[in-house]
Design a protein around this motif. Structure first.
Motif, short mmCIF file in Angstrom:
data_model
loop_
_atom_site.label_atom_id
_atom_site.label_comp_id
_atom_site.label_asym_id
_atom_site.label_seq_id
_atom_site.Cartn_x
_atom_site.Cartn_y
_atom_site.Cartn_z
N ALA A 133 0.85 -1.20 0.00
CA ALA A 133 0.00 0.00 0.00
C ALA A 133 0.88 1.24 0.00
O ALA A 133 1.98 1.24 0.58
N PRO A 134 0.43 2.30 -0.65
CA PRO A 134 1.22 3.54 -0.66
C PRO A 134 1.24 4.18 0.73
O PRO A 134 0.35 3.94 1.55
N GLU A 135 2.27 4.95 0.98
CA GLU A 135 2.34 5.70 2.24
C GLU A 135 1.37 6.87 2.14
O GLU A 135 1.41 7.63 1.18
N PRO A 136 0.48 7.01 3.12
CA PRO A 136 -0.45 8.15 3.06
C PRO A 136 0.29 9.45 3.37
O PRO A 136 1.34 9.43 4.01
N PRO A 137 -0.28 10.56 2.92
CA PRO A 137 0.33 11.86 3.25
C PRO A 137 0.37 12.06 4.76
O PRO A 137 -0.42 11.47 5.50
N ILE A 142 -4.53 5.24 6.16
CA ILE A 142 -5.36 4.47 5.23
C ILE A 142 -6.42 3.75 6.05
O ILE A 142 -6.10 3.04 7.00
N VAL A 143 -7.67 3.95 5.69
CA VAL A 143 -8.78 3.33 6.39
C VAL A 143 -9.10 1.98 5.77
O VAL A 143 -9.28 0.99 6.46
N ARG A 144 -9.13 1.94 4.45
CA ARG A 144 -9.50 0.72 3.74
C ARG A 144 -9.09 0.89 2.29
O ARG A 144 -9.09 1.99 1.76
N ILE A 145 -8.75 -0.21 1.66
CA ILE A 145 -8.45 -0.19 0.23
C ILE A 145 -9.55 -0.98 -0.47
O ILE A 145 -9.81 -2.13 -0.12
N ASP A 146 -10.22 -0.34 -1.42
CA ASP A 146 -11.27 -1.01 -2.19
C ASP A 146 -10.81 -1.21 -3.61
O ASP A 146 -10.32 -0.28 -4.26
#
Length: 154
Positions: A133-137, A142-146
């Protein structure tokens, strides 16, 4: 632990005794997640969860409620679906800006969307491998990946 729809009833048609059991379980589940068990929430929840894991739109649930003689507006159905989603009873899957489905299976999983049939289908976890998963700003998590894989019949 998030509530599961699996303990809310059978996946097939049910008798009036079963309906009472499902309604009682729904009432308890609503209290457990902090929602007042109103007659409308119990009725819509019983319709939603009484048939096992599935994907429904607000319009689909509204139609089922009408068929079950539950007096409810489409706006109330939308509000109830969003309330159930906020407390973790449902998972919302947005297809585009105007179409969402609500999934009674709240476990982490992804979906196929059949465009010409307007149908959402679970992707078995073994069939999808996601990379890192990408690093969030900064300041976000990240809550969830859909992932929605769009299909068209050939």
């Amino acid at each position: 632990m998030k509530p599961s729809s699996a303990d809310l009833g059978p996946a097939t048609m049910y008798s009036s005794a079963d309906h009472h059991v499902i309604a009682t379980q729904m009432k308890s589940k609503l209290r457990e997640v902090g929602l007042r068990p109103t007659r409308t929430r119990i009725a819509l929840g019983s319709i939603l969860f009484g048939k096992g894991n599935r994907h429904v739109s607000a319009e689909m649930l509204f139609e089922e409620a009408c068929q079950a003689s539950v007096s409810v507006s489409l706006a109330t159905v939308y509000n109830t679906l969003h309330q159930f989603t906020e407390v973790g009873l449902l998972r919302q899957v947005a297809i585009d800006s105007s179409k969402s489905y609500f999934d009674t299976n709240t476990t982490e999983h992804q979906h196929y969307y059949v465009e010409d049939g307007h149908e959402l289908i679970d992707i078995p976890p073994i069939n999808l491998v996601l990379g890192k998963a990408p690093e969030p700003p900064e300041g976000y998590e990240i809550v969830r990946i859909d992932v929605v894989v769009r299909l068209r019949r050939v």
